[in-house]
Design a protein around this motif. Structure first.
Motif, PDB file in Angstrom:
ATOM      1  N   ASP A 144      -0.040  -6.163   2.425  1.00  0.00           N
ATOM      2  CA  ASP A 144      -1.221  -6.495   1.627  1.00  0.00           C
ATOM      3  C   ASP A 144      -2.053  -7.562   2.323  1.00  0.00           C
ATOM      4  O   ASP A 144      -3.289  -7.513   2.298  1.00  0.00           O
ATOM      5  CB  ASP A 144      -0.802  -6.987   0.242  1.00  0.00           C
ATOM      6  CG  ASP A 144      -0.392  -5.855  -0.687  1.00  0.00           C
ATOM      7  OD1 ASP A 144      -0.563  -4.685  -0.299  1.00  0.00           O
ATOM      8  OD2 ASP A 144       0.116  -6.141  -1.785  1.00  0.00           O
ATOM      9  N   GLU A 191      -1.114  -5.674 -10.699  1.00  0.00           N
ATOM     10  CA  GLU A 191      -2.087  -6.762 -10.741  1.00  0.00           C
ATOM     11  C   GLU A 191      -1.855  -7.561 -12.023  1.00  0.00           C
ATOM     12  O   GLU A 191      -1.786  -6.989 -13.109  1.00  0.00           O
ATOM     13  CB  GLU A 191      -3.509  -6.217 -10.738  1.00  0.00           C
ATOM     14  CG  GLU A 191      -3.893  -5.473  -9.478  1.00  0.00           C
ATOM     15  CD  GLU A 191      -5.303  -4.928  -9.573  1.00  0.00           C
ATOM     16  OE1 GLU A 191      -6.237  -5.741  -9.738  1.00  0.00           O
ATOM     17  OE2 GLU A 191      -5.473  -3.702  -9.495  1.00  0.00           O
ATOM     18  N   SER A 247       4.157  -5.858  -5.273  1.00  0.00           N
ATOM     19  CA  SER A 247       4.370  -4.433  -5.037  1.00  0.00           C
ATOM     20  C   SER A 247       5.818  -4.151  -4.672  1.00  0.00           C
ATOM     21  O   SER A 247       6.533  -5.015  -4.177  1.00  0.00           O
ATOM     22  CB  SER A 247       3.441  -3.925  -3.924  1.00  0.00           C
ATOM     23  OG  SER A 247       3.682  -4.625  -2.714  1.00  0.00           O
ATOM     24  N   HIS A 297      -3.754 -11.600  -8.753  1.00  0.00           N
ATOM     25  CA  HIS A 297      -2.537 -11.650  -7.947  1.00  0.00           C
ATOM     26  C   HIS A 297      -1.785 -10.325  -8.051  1.00  0.00           C
ATOM     27  O   HIS A 297      -1.777  -9.685  -9.105  1.00  0.00           O
ATOM     28  CB  HIS A 297      -1.644 -12.783  -8.434  1.00  0.00           C
ATOM     29  CG  HIS A 297      -0.324 -12.839  -7.727  1.00  0.00           C
ATOM     30  ND1 HIS A 297      -0.220 -13.051  -6.364  1.00  0.00           N
ATOM     31  CD2 HIS A 297       0.957 -12.681  -8.184  1.00  0.00           C
ATOM     32  CE1 HIS A 297       1.063 -13.047  -6.015  1.00  0.00           C
ATOM     33  NE2 HIS A 297       1.785 -12.817  -7.095  1.00  0.00           N
ATOM     34  N   THR A 298      -1.132  -9.929  -6.965  1.00  0.00           N
ATOM     35  CA  THR A 298      -0.420  -8.657  -6.949  1.00  0.00           C
ATOM     36  C   THR A 298       1.007  -8.804  -6.445  1.00  0.00           C
ATOM     37  O   THR A 298       1.317  -9.695  -5.653  1.00  0.00           O
ATOM     38  CB  THR A 298      -1.130  -7.619  -6.054  1.00  0.00           C
ATOM     39  OG1 THR A 298      -1.126  -8.096  -4.707  1.00  0.00           O
ATOM     40  CG2 THR A 298      -2.552  -7.372  -6.507  1.00  0.00           C
ATOM     41  N   THR A 321       1.600 -13.458  -0.888  1.00  0.00           N
ATOM     42  CA  THR A 321       1.166 -12.079  -0.680  1.00  0.00           C
ATOM     43  C   THR A 321       2.107 -11.332   0.239  1.00  0.00           C
ATOM     44  O   THR A 321       2.601 -11.892   1.227  1.00  0.00           O
ATOM     45  CB  THR A 321      -0.260 -12.058  -0.087  1.00  0.00           C
ATOM     46  OG1 THR A 321      -1.137 -12.789  -0.954  1.00  0.00           O
ATOM     47  CG2 THR A 321      -0.784 -10.636   0.050  1.00  0.00           C
ATOM     48  N   HIS A 355      -7.750  -3.858  -4.450  1.00  0.00           N
ATOM     49  CA  HIS A 355      -6.407  -3.318  -4.591  1.00  0.00           C
ATOM     50  C   HIS A 355      -6.394  -1.884  -5.084  1.00  0.00           C
ATOM     51  O   HIS A 355      -5.370  -1.376  -5.494  1.00  0.00           O
ATOM     52  CB  HIS A 355      -5.578  -4.222  -5.491  1.00  0.00           C
ATOM     53  CG  HIS A 355      -5.245  -5.503  -4.818  1.00  0.00           C
ATOM     54  ND1 HIS A 355      -4.265  -5.599  -3.859  1.00  0.00           N
ATOM     55  CD2 HIS A 355      -5.808  -6.717  -4.893  1.00  0.00           C
ATOM     56  CE1 HIS A 355      -4.225  -6.836  -3.406  1.00  0.00           C
ATOM     57  NE2 HIS A 355      -5.142  -7.531  -4.009  1.00  0.00           N
ATOM     58  N   ARG A 414       1.703  -1.051  -6.998  1.00  0.00           N
ATOM     59  CA  ARG A 414       1.176  -2.410  -6.899  1.00  0.00           C
ATOM     60  C   ARG A 414       0.759  -2.852  -8.293  1.00  0.00           C
ATOM     61  O   ARG A 414      -0.001  -2.154  -8.972  1.00  0.00           O
ATOM     62  CB  ARG A 414      -0.018  -2.458  -5.944  1.00  0.00           C
ATOM     63  CG  ARG A 414      -0.606  -3.848  -5.760  1.00  0.00           C
ATOM     64  CD  ARG A 414      -1.795  -3.846  -4.824  1.00  0.00           C
ATOM     65  NE  ARG A 414      -1.398  -3.579  -3.460  1.00  0.00           N
ATOM     66  CZ  ARG A 414      -1.754  -2.502  -2.773  1.00  0.00           C
ATOM     67  NH1 ARG A 414      -2.514  -1.586  -3.341  1.00  0.00           N
ATOM     68  NH2 ARG A 414      -1.363  -2.330  -1.535  1.00  0.00           N
TER      69      ARG A 414
END
Length: 336
Positions: free
Chosen positions: A79, A293, A194, A191-192, A75, A334, A291
């Motif tokens: 975030d 996802e 960015s 999960h992200t 991460t 998010h 961002r």
């Protein structure tokens, strides 16, 4: 104290914080194992009329004490801190981890940062916690210091996942293997990744599929190469886009890889993260911070014999993304 905050030094901690309950960790991913600890912290804080506070570090201690960049973090920094606040913390003390900082003895760390700095009256932790110079502090150290400085120690057992411990390492392995359902189950969210949208080769726009291209080192662990169904949210607009309604949870087909159709035989072709937002082929996101996802991996990256074959597959990918995300909502954690 009335508003949750992020602090980067003891000097930033408000004088009106009051007595606190604290937990300590790197919290990479803020996964369900971390949420279990954070939930227990909130419950113990509420039962004792204390403020719940998470103490964390940046950079990751292993990046300072061992090998920079290893392990790759799940991460992004901001975030991670945002997720800690969203987990119900009154504050997050995010300390810079340096070689000098690592020289604090276990007792001095607890006294300076927890007892004196945060007014700690209770600490909630896992059984394997380690802290202080050379990781000499453990649960028994905390119990002895609790008697000396007047705070309680609440030790939690590990939260298992299918019989195994939930960990950032296990999530990292799932992401690098393209197993998004496994990663999602352990994270408790999608999960992200960015980054700021960069200019690319503009091939997608020429083919009728304009993409938002992330930079070469986006924030958050980039999953295995392939095509994914996901969502895109604009978290910060470039100045020239202010006043335009930003995208929130837009249906998106995400491609990760080296574009082998256009880079056949090239050893130095860049690995790219590209996002095609459905519904607006004139969309301009250059300079915006977005961002992504990741919901599901649709297929591996492929090399096509012609541009026409690639475009035909992109149409299929678009339909698969829509079907995959039918009825699926972007993660509340998010949204902007």
């Amino acid at each position: 104290m009335t508003r949750a905050q992020i602090w980067h030094s003891l000097e930033e901690v408000p004088a009106d914080l009051g007595a606190s309950a604290v937990t300590i960790g790197n919290f990479d991913g803020v996964h369900l194992g971390h949420r279990y600890v954070l939930d227990a912290l909130r419950e113990n804080a509420a039962a004792r009329s204390l403020e719940p506070v998470a103490l964390t570090f940046w950079p990751h201690p292993r990046h300072v004490m061992h090998t920079p960049g290893d392990p790759a973090l799940v991460t992004a920094h901001e975030d991670r801190d945002r997720l800690l606040l969203l987990a119900g913390m009154s504050g997050v003390l995010d300390l810079e981890f340096t070689w000098d900082f690592a020289q604090y003895s276990a007792e001095d760390f607890v006294r300076v940062f927890l007892v004196e700095g945060l007014g700690m009256r209770c600490i909630v932790t896992g059984a394997d916690t380690r802290f202080g110079r050379r990781n000499t502090g453990d649960v028994e150290t905390l119990r002895a210091l609790g008697e000396k400085y007047g705070f309680e120690v609440v030790v939690l057992p590990d939260l298992p996942f299918d019989g195994e411990r939930i960990s950032s390492s296990a999530i990292r392995a799932a992401l690098l293997g393209g197993d998004m359902p496994e990663a999602t189950a352990m994270l408790g969210r999608f999960h992200t990744v960015s980054d700021t949208v960069h200019h690319g080769f503009k091939r997608g726009r020429e083919l009728g599929f304009p993409t938002a291209n992330l930079g070469p080192r986006p924030h958050g662990l980039v999953p295995q190469d392939g095509v994914y169904a996901g969502f895109l949210t604009v978290v910060e607009q470039a100045s020239e886009h202010r006043g335009i309604e930003p995208l929130v949870g837009a249906v998106t087909t995400i491609s990760i890889g080296t574009n082998p159709t256009f880079h056949e035989g090239s050893d130095d072709s860049p690995r790219m993260v590209e996002a095609y937002v459905h519904g607006d082929d004139t969309l301009d996101l250059y300079g915006d911070t977005v961002r992504l996802e990741f919901v599901e991996r649709q297929r591996p990256t492929l090399r096509f014999s012609s541009v026409d074959a690639l475009v035909a597959q992109m149409e299929i990918d678009k339909d698969v993304t829509r079907r995959t995300l039918d009825g699926v909502q972007p993660d509340v954690l998010h949204r902007r």
